[in-house]
Design a protein around this motif. Structure first.
Motif, mmCIF file in Angstrom:
data_model
loop_
_atom_site.group_PDB
_atom_site.id
_atom_site.type_symbol
_atom_site.label_atom_id
_atom_site.label_comp_id
_atom_site.label_asym_id
_atom_site.label_seq_id
_atom_site.Cartn_x
_atom_site.Cartn_y
_atom_site.Cartn_z
ATOM 1 N N SER B 209 0.687 -1.092 -0.017
ATOM 2 C CA SER B 209 0.080 0.012 0.050
ATOM 3 C C SER B 209 0.772 1.337 0.130
ATOM 4 O O SER B 209 0.205 2.295 -0.091
ATOM 5 C CB SER B 209 -0.991 -0.156 1.098
ATOM 6 N N ASP B 339 -15.221 -2.164 -4.909
ATOM 7 C CA ASP B 339 -16.208 -2.715 -5.815
ATOM 8 C C ASP B 339 -17.407 -1.618 -6.158
ATOM 9 O O ASP B 339 -17.459 -1.662 -7.320
ATOM 10 C CB ASP B 339 -16.977 -3.850 -5.237
ATOM 11 N N ALA B 340 -17.776 -0.907 -5.372
ATOM 12 C CA ALA B 340 -18.662 0.256 -5.470
ATOM 13 C C ALA B 340 -18.042 1.258 -6.542
ATOM 14 O O ALA B 340 -18.920 1.922 -7.368
ATOM 15 C CB ALA B 340 -19.342 0.766 -4.384
ATOM 16 N N MET B 341 -16.919 1.522 -6.104
ATOM 17 C CA MET B 341 -16.264 2.574 -6.704
ATOM 18 C C MET B 341 -15.604 2.126 -8.294
ATOM 19 O O MET B 341 -15.480 3.066 -9.063
ATOM 20 C CB MET B 341 -14.982 3.073 -6.066
ATOM 21 N N GLY B 342 -15.385 1.119 -8.580
ATOM 22 C CA GLY B 342 -15.055 0.674 -9.918
ATOM 23 C C GLY B 342 -13.762 1.127 -9.929
ATOM 24 O O GLY B 342 -13.041 1.341 -9.282
ATOM 25 N N GLN B 343 -13.442 1.473 -11.079
ATOM 26 C CA GLN B 343 -11.833 1.904 -11.513
ATOM 27 C C GLN B 343 -11.397 3.244 -10.671
ATOM 28 O O GLN B 343 -10.472 3.407 -10.598
ATOM 29 C CB GLN B 343 -11.832 2.011 -12.970
ATOM 30 N N GLN B 344 -12.522 3.896 -10.303
ATOM 31 C CA GLN B 344 -12.251 5.255 -9.741
ATOM 32 C C GLN B 344 -11.753 4.938 -8.173
ATOM 33 O O GLN B 344 -11.059 5.691 -7.593
ATOM 34 C CB GLN B 344 -13.607 6.036 -9.661
ATOM 35 N N MET B 346 -9.325 2.586 -7.777
ATOM 36 C CA MET B 346 -8.308 1.703 -7.949
ATOM 37 C C MET B 346 -7.154 2.490 -8.569
ATOM 38 O O MET B 346 -6.259 2.221 -9.181
ATOM 39 C CB MET B 346 -8.420 0.962 -9.229
ATOM 40 N N GLY B 347 -7.152 4.048 -8.248
ATOM 41 C CA GLY B 347 -6.174 4.873 -8.417
ATOM 42 C C GLY B 347 -4.920 4.779 -7.459
ATOM 43 O O GLY B 347 -5.090 4.727 -6.349
ATOM 44 N N TRP B 348 -3.639 4.863 -8.096
ATOM 45 C CA TRP B 348 -2.586 5.125 -7.236
ATOM 46 C C TRP B 348 -2.080 6.441 -6.784
ATOM 47 O O TRP B 348 -1.764 6.620 -5.628
ATOM 48 C CB TRP B 348 -1.236 4.423 -7.754
ATOM 49 N N GLU B 349 -2.328 7.225 -7.778
ATOM 50 C CA GLU B 349 -1.716 8.698 -7.404
ATOM 51 C C GLU B 349 -2.442 9.476 -8.506
ATOM 52 O O GLU B 349 -2.775 8.988 -9.633
ATOM 53 C CB GLU B 349 -0.450 8.714 -7.260
ATOM 54 N N ALA B 352 -6.378 12.655 -11.216
ATOM 55 C CA ALA B 352 -7.670 12.214 -11.939
ATOM 56 C C ALA B 352 -8.612 11.781 -10.414
ATOM 57 O O ALA B 352 -9.588 11.262 -10.983
ATOM 58 C CB ALA B 352 -7.458 11.223 -12.860
ATOM 59 N N PHE B 353 -7.984 11.575 -9.668
ATOM 60 C CA PHE B 353 -8.621 10.992 -8.356
ATOM 61 C C PHE B 353 -8.517 12.081 -7.166
ATOM 62 O O PHE B 353 -7.658 12.587 -7.115
ATOM 63 C CB PHE B 353 -7.994 9.750 -8.070
ATOM 64 N N TRP B 364 -7.387 -0.050 0.946
ATOM 65 C CA TRP B 364 -7.975 -1.265 0.732
ATOM 66 C C TRP B 364 -6.739 -2.251 0.818
ATOM 67 O O TRP B 364 -6.818 -3.378 1.314
ATOM 68 C CB TRP B 364 -8.288 -1.308 -0.796
ATOM 69 N N LEU B 365 -5.649 -1.805 0.347
ATOM 70 C CA LEU B 365 -4.441 -2.776 0.168
ATOM 71 C C LEU B 365 -3.829 -2.754 1.489
ATOM 72 O O LEU B 365 -3.569 -4.110 1.952
ATOM 73 C CB LEU B 365 -3.214 -2.061 -0.581
ATOM 74 N N PRO D 131 -16.491 4.500 -14.123
ATOM 75 C CA PRO D 131 -15.685 3.438 -13.498
ATOM 76 C C PRO D 131 -16.266 2.161 -13.588
ATOM 77 O O PRO D 131 -15.404 1.355 -13.429
ATOM 78 C CB PRO D 131 -15.877 4.261 -11.757
ATOM 79 N N HIS D 132 -17.377 1.877 -14.293
ATOM 80 C CA HIS D 132 -17.801 0.637 -14.350
ATOM 81 C C HIS D 132 -18.024 0.404 -15.842
ATOM 82 O O HIS D 132 -18.582 1.090 -16.380
ATOM 83 C CB HIS D 132 -19.263 0.541 -13.720
ATOM 84 N N PHE D 157 -10.763 5.521 -18.328
ATOM 85 C CA PHE D 157 -9.954 4.297 -18.260
ATOM 86 C C PHE D 157 -9.967 3.472 -19.728
ATOM 87 O O PHE D 157 -10.335 2.295 -19.828
ATOM 88 C CB PHE D 157 -10.945 3.344 -17.419
ATOM 89 N N LEU D 200 -3.370 8.145 -16.562
ATOM 90 C CA LEU D 200 -3.845 7.920 -15.181
ATOM 91 C C LEU D 200 -2.860 6.747 -14.374
ATOM 92 O O LEU D 200 -2.300 6.013 -15.243
ATOM 93 C CB LEU D 200 -5.117 6.826 -15.238
ATOM 94 N N SER D 201 -2.632 6.938 -13.021
ATOM 95 C CA SER D 201 -1.770 6.098 -12.358
ATOM 96 C C SER D 201 -2.493 5.122 -11.667
ATOM 97 O O SER D 201 -3.350 5.501 -10.653
ATOM 98 C CB SER D 201 -1.030 6.857 -11.663
ATOM 99 N N MET D 202 -2.586 3.998 -12.079
ATOM 100 C CA MET D 202 -3.597 2.994 -11.404
ATOM 101 C C MET D 202 -2.698 1.926 -10.505
ATOM 102 O O MET D 202 -1.574 2.096 -10.576
ATOM 103 C CB MET D 202 -4.240 2.062 -12.456
ATOM 104 N N VAL D 203 -3.504 1.574 -9.421
ATOM 105 C CA VAL D 203 -2.450 0.449 -8.598
ATOM 106 C C VAL D 203 -1.789 -0.620 -9.021
ATOM 107 O O VAL D 203 -0.776 -0.917 -8.567
ATOM 108 C CB VAL D 203 -3.592 -0.229 -7.748
ATOM 109 N N VAL D 361 -12.518 -5.708 -12.904
ATOM 110 C CA VAL D 361 -13.732 -4.620 -13.512
ATOM 111 C C VAL D 361 -13.779 -4.368 -14.756
ATOM 112 O O VAL D 361 -14.570 -3.924 -15.597
ATOM 113 C CB VAL D 361 -13.568 -3.335 -12.446
#
Lengths: 379, 394, 394, 379
Positions: B209, B339-344, B346-349, B352-353, B364-365, D131-132, D157, D200-203, D361
């Motif tokens: 994380s 799950d509810a937030m979807g890809q939104q 899943m942002g790391w930095e 956009a988030f 979460w992690l 996001p979905h 995305f 975007l920077s994703m996990v 997803v």
């Protein structure tokens, strides 16, 4: 100190446990089932229970009751649940008596309640009209007449319906709409003409019946409470029923778990006690944890009844859903962990599985109560 | 009763005067302090609040006054807590000293150890870290290999610890070391030493994380006086078990508190609402109810145990479920959120988030460790099966 | 190829003539036959169909002709199966002889045993039951205690078996008995005897779902000639393992077939449909998809293993999952059904319920045994962990 | 013999596995992440892949492709998934190239496909707007003009969006309604003015971008396929993407499971290998079983593409949902069974967890695909 029992309550629990163990072993239910008993419960046992005051435990003293409080009733339900005791406790003492205590006129109270307290009157709440609990959709109709009501329609899966002296029928008054405000509860003597009763044989061996009302003519005095707020009364009574049933189920699942645990400590395979296998140990530990959560939700719900808390509805749904899910899981594990012997009718554990599914759907499945919890919490 | 009423009035007045306004707002992550020699304070009120509470002894309300504590009775302590809660006062510091080694020293420490360490803990002058786990010895803590060899009046310590929280920032450590290699549990000793000692080095651990407060800690010929042993030599296992009880209680309490900062219901409403403001997807709604109802049941169980404890009944078997249920529930909570937030979610930095969205993804992690740290779920289940249910390895 | 085409034509013609019309309708529970000496047939066509198929050897298509079998090649057998399926012909009988002891005798039996038993199995003249489990020895089958003691040219057998299917109706039994009490697995022998022998008695077992085909079976000084031993004395464990393979394959096949007689989709539609004919509750719909998709995935896996076997690759590790997944899925299927049906799926007897509803309730209870009989799910998982994944008890 | 690999396919699998193991270890993804690589994939690795023909594996030979079939692509995806290989395989080779192969005009094909096959062109399919995954609700609009289309709206995305040479944009044509018939796919050169790209920077450290089209003017030749059946084309391409992604995830989860299994056989606690604890053994056995089911559904779906089966959509949803759920479970177990070391960034297993949720997803969650399976099966 709402979550633990008072000294007086502990005394009641001890005596109830001992009484049930001695007087109402599972073999009594087996006997009622095998003999296809006409009443579906032991009249002798019921008279003992009545002598101890259980029939009137929720009835005010002025109507010959004990007025012991709802937690006392919960304690009795839990102990009775341990051995799957068949009795009119849920139908008559919880749903029936409380309908009248909460909604009845003085005359209704003084006519019915003393008879309930003396064990001489069986009541049955007639709500559902299909195989799923759905009090939001009642279509049995009471048409208003000059002298009272004309009742038509069929109620299904009425607990103790075939032995009831009076039915308490949730019906829609003909000139009123809306899911809650249009409902009323009507007190119907079983002798009134036009009532047809079909006793049902259910897997759990407990009493259930379909009851048809065919142009049943009722006087105006049949009304319980006021015409306009019958829905509120019904919902309150249903919540009491859910909580009491959850208490019964809590007792049942604890006994099932105790039986599992004893078997794990006694049965050997491959030269080892099966309770030494870690996979079974973990599953047993999870069951234990689920039961601990169930104890808390049941106790909180019983307390909410006694304090007439605003949370009552929410806690009733929490209790029923939580207990449903835990008992479901434990009833399945009970068979699986016993292996072949658990599948035999000779061994008692199967009765705990059979009771489980019916208790789960009675007064609302888990998904019903999760939906209701969401509604009550505004999400 | 009148005395308690008077005390309550006294506390209320004192807090009114002494708790700075900014200390009555929700905690901000970078204003948390662990105290200690070299601490700097981003918000000067944090310093003030810690000093005032520390001088009063109210950071450790039940400890004796002679060790700097508040010397309060249980009833008085309760009142103090209520009053702090009433004004939503921040906790003055995060402190392993207060929560773990302090209580242990009160039970097992020498008079000299108590005099030296406890007052500094109360005032937050010295911060403490915990040297327990080692690489290869997580659940099997008693397998630890860090050696302490006698050398005159000292021990010479060599070895490595892992998962030492704030080791790079703390002043002292309480560590479990091996003083006897012949026996497993009976060869362990608890010892205290200054992290500034020659031979101590630390390396922060990066988690999945991101950066964490955890460190690896290395001991290379660290010299520690024998008088720093807590309890008896080779009796460290008993001492540490007592201490782990304090840790477990704190972790449970943490997990309980967590939904106050992280509200899954809000997430469901923000991401899955229909036009009526309710969660529109029945599957999401059902999942949310499952989580909230489990949380509700757990809180009621917590209440039941508290009341049972007050009434003097034994609650050990019930409280054995808290850690693992709380941990699993918290993991479920975060799984629900992403799950509810979807890809939104899943942002790391990046911009956009929102910071909140990024927090959820990282937390979460982080939540995956809930069922590992402070006793794995598997160990919890073993303990319930064996100690509570009496199932034995035959 | 031409030969096979010819064979297909021949089969098709023969079936056209010989398979009675009523044998091309879905099976009715009380028209199932297990064959045997004293069988009566409710439907005379059942008798006819069994006789014709038996005389042709097509109840055991791959067995040699000299033992009454069909003597068909694998390709021909396939064609026969296809043609039977094409006309939806009923299986002529349910037979442990055909599926279990027969194949074992082909591998391990003496010439005399083959000559005596196989033709009667093929024609359904003698029915067989299986004496394996004993009270106290379910999963731990090798712990069995039924004793066979030598007495001249015979063994004298004493003990008790349980879960003997149709023991009260079958003519012969193949049983595992203990011929050596010094060693566990190495002291077991498989032996055949007539259930009409003096000293054999049976008692049907009532299950939680009602009457069953299972019995308890008691042996009280039963005298059996030594020549009835299958394979070597004290080598019964190996023989029985081979036989259990046949059993597992049959149970898997059964479970696979079960959704053809029990359609959860229909139940969902009948009990949970909205006005558009689709399942109206999204939670029920999601649960239904979970079950149907698991079933779909399992069927595809079955197909994959079949194709792999044909192509000569080893499929043992994959097929190790069939039994427990099939069993758990079938239990889920019935739980889904009674959940969808509510109290209408909880009837025990009486006219308030349709025969179909009563069936579902009883079969729901019966399904609980799926994960117990023929190897518990726990044993299946142990086997996968140890034999397939190589995880050992260290 | 549709469920097992041909000899030729086994050869491809062997060489792909060896190549990926040597050339694309997890450390490569780690490096891309730590260095915040501008492209998000290794150009060197991609050129090796291209040399082996992977970029053109689904492209007809006349456009310089290998035309090896979709099962071949699935094999490569699975092997690439084992080490979490970051590459334009999904965006360009699966979604992009197949959009053009299936829907493109001769001119579009001959312009784009040879460049894709030579590794010189990156494509990105722009579908989702939130996001979905929700291709049933597309609101990005292409307004018809005299010369073509005017494109407005934001896609979110978008895989490989920041490195794409061309976007394939799912848009609603202004004069057409309906969820399927109103959609078209438009081929958009990244150089067209009015396109704004936010990387975007994703996990999971893999490529994703939000792409805004602000009055982007396109010629009529931008249309892929016909205006009226863009929805069918889109759905077909999405199903190919779901199946290929399921194959990738199958490889990923198998590697995660192999890692777990190795750890269970190596890590000792309390003097025993942790793999000897029965509770962990049972959980491992269940993971193994789930993977076996996943292998079957992926293989069936790959076959359905090759045979252009009527079951394609159903099998795509079956594959994605089944693989989603198994990978979800395995990714959680991967951390839990590794204990503390699994939580450290230093150890690779965390990458498998991070990839899991995004892959789950992408192109549809399990609940999305269960709903779709129900729709396709009419219940």
């Amino acid at each position: 100190m709402s979550m633990i029992l008072s000294e007086e309550q502990v005394l009641l629990q001890d005596s109830a446990r001992e009484f049930i163990k001695d007087q109402s072993p599972v073999s009594l239910l087996r006997q009622l089932r095998d003999e296809k008993d006409d009443f579906g419960y032991s009249k002798e046992l019921w008279s003992y229970m009545t002598e101890m005051g259980w029939a009137g435990i929720n009835i005010p003293e002025k109507y010959d009751g004990l007025d012991f409080g709802f937690k006392g009733l919960g304690i009795i339900m839990e102990e009775a649940g341990r051995t799957l005791t068949a009795s009119p406790l849920l139908s008559t003492v919880v749903l029936g008596a409380n309908s009248i205590v909460l909604g009845g006129s003085d005359e209704q109270k003084s006519t019915i309640l003393p008879k309930v307290a003396s064990g001489d009157c069986i009541l049955a709440l007639a709500v559902d009209e299909g195989p799923h609990h759905d009090p939001e959709n009642i279509s049995v109709e009471a048409k208003k007449t000059d002298t009272g009501y004309l009742l038509n329609g069929t109620k299904q899966f009425v607990i103790d319906g075939h032995i009831a002296d009076y039915f308490i029928v949730a019906a829609r008054i003909s000139d009123q709409a809306g899911s809650l405000t249009g409902l009323s509860l009507l007190l119907v003597d079983k002798e009134t003409s036009g009532i047809h009763i079909d006793r049902l044989s259910m897997v759990d061996g407990r009493n259930s019946a379909n009851v048809t009302f065919d142009n049943v003519s009722l006087g105006a005095s049949a009304l319980l409470g006021e015409e306009k707020n019958g829905g509120d009364l019904l919902y309150k009574v249903l919540d009491l029923g859910r909580i009491a049933l959850a208490a019964e189920m809590l007792g049942t699942m604890q006994q099932a778990f105790d039986t599992i645990l004893a078997y794990l400590k006694e049965r050997k395979q491959f030269g080892k006690l099966i309770g030494s296998f870690q996979a079974l140990q973990h599953r047993a530990a999870i069951m234990f944890s689920d039961i601990e959560l169930c104890k808390s939700v049941v106790m909180a719900a019983l307390t909410a009844v006694e304090t007439n808390s605003d949370d009552l509805a929410q806690l009733a749904s929490l209790a029923k859903a939580t207990v449903n899910d835990a008992y479901h899981q434990i009833s399945n594990e009970a068979i699986q962990m016993h292996g072949g012997i658990g599948m035999t009718d000779e061994f008692d554990i199967g009765f705990y599985l059979k009771r489980a599914r019916i208790a789960e759907v009675t007064l609302g499945s888990s998904s019903y109560h999760r939906r209701r919890y969401a509604n009550l919490n505004g999400y | 009763m009148t005395d308690l009423n008077e005390f309550q009035q006294e506390v209320r007045t004192w807090l009114e005067v002494n708790c700075p306004a900014s200390m009555r707002t929700p905690m901000v992550a970078d204003e948390v302090t662990i105290g200690g020699r070299d601490t700097t304070f981003k918000n000067p009120d944090t310093k003030l609040w810690l000093e005032r509470m520390g001088n009063k002894g109210w950071t450790a309300p039940t400890w004796p006054k002679k060790y700097g504590g508040g010397g309060l009775s249980p009833q008085e302590t309760n009142i103090l807590k209520q009053e702090l809660k009433r004004i939503k006062a921040r906790v003055p510091m995060i402190s392993f000293g207060l929560w773990m080694i302090g209580p242990v020293l009160l039970e097992y420490g020498t008079e000299e150890q108590k005099q030296e360490h406890l007052p500094k803990i109360v005032r937050g002058e010295i911060s403490w870290c915990q040297g327990y786990s080692e690489p290869g010895y997580g659940s099997d803590l008693a397998g630890l290999q860090t050696r302490a060899v006698e050398d005159g009046e000292d021990y010479i310590i060599n070895g490595q610890k892992v998962w030492t929280s704030y080791a790079d920032k703390c002043d002292w450590i309480y560590a479990l070391v091996r003083t006897n290699t012949e026996v497993k549990h009976g060869g362990i000793t608890m010892i205290l030493f200054d992290m500034a000692s020659t031979g101590v080095s630390t390396r922060p651990i990066k988690l999945i994380s991101g950066l964490s407060s955890f460190c690896e800690t290395f001991f290379d010929d660290v010299r520690v006086p024998k008088k720093n042993v807590v309890g008896e030599v080779n009796d460290g296992w008993a001492v540490s078990n007592r201490l782990l009880q304090f840790e477990r209680e704190n972790i449970s309490a943490d997990v309980f508190a967590s939904d106050e900062v992280f509200d899954v219901r809000k997430i469901a409403k923000d991401y899955c609402s229909g036009s009526d403001g309710k969660v529109s997807d029945p599957l999401v709604r059902d999942s949310l109810s499952k989580i909230l109802m489990k949380d509700h049941a757990l809180k009621l169980t917590f209440k039941r145990v508290m009341e049972g404890t007050k009434a003097g009944s034994s609650t050990g078997s019930t409280s054995s479920i808290f850690k693992f249920i709380g941990a699993e529930l918290n993991k479920d909570r975060y799984e629900f959120a992403i799950d509810a937030m979807g890809q939104q979610g899943m942002g790391w930095e990046g911009k956009a988030f929102t910071p909140y969205q990024l927090d959820v993804a990282h937390e979460w992690l982080r939540s995956k460790a809930n069922s590992i740290e402070g006793g794995t779920t598997e160990i919890n289940l073993n303990v319930i099966a064996k100690r509570v249910l009496g199932l034995r390895d035959s």
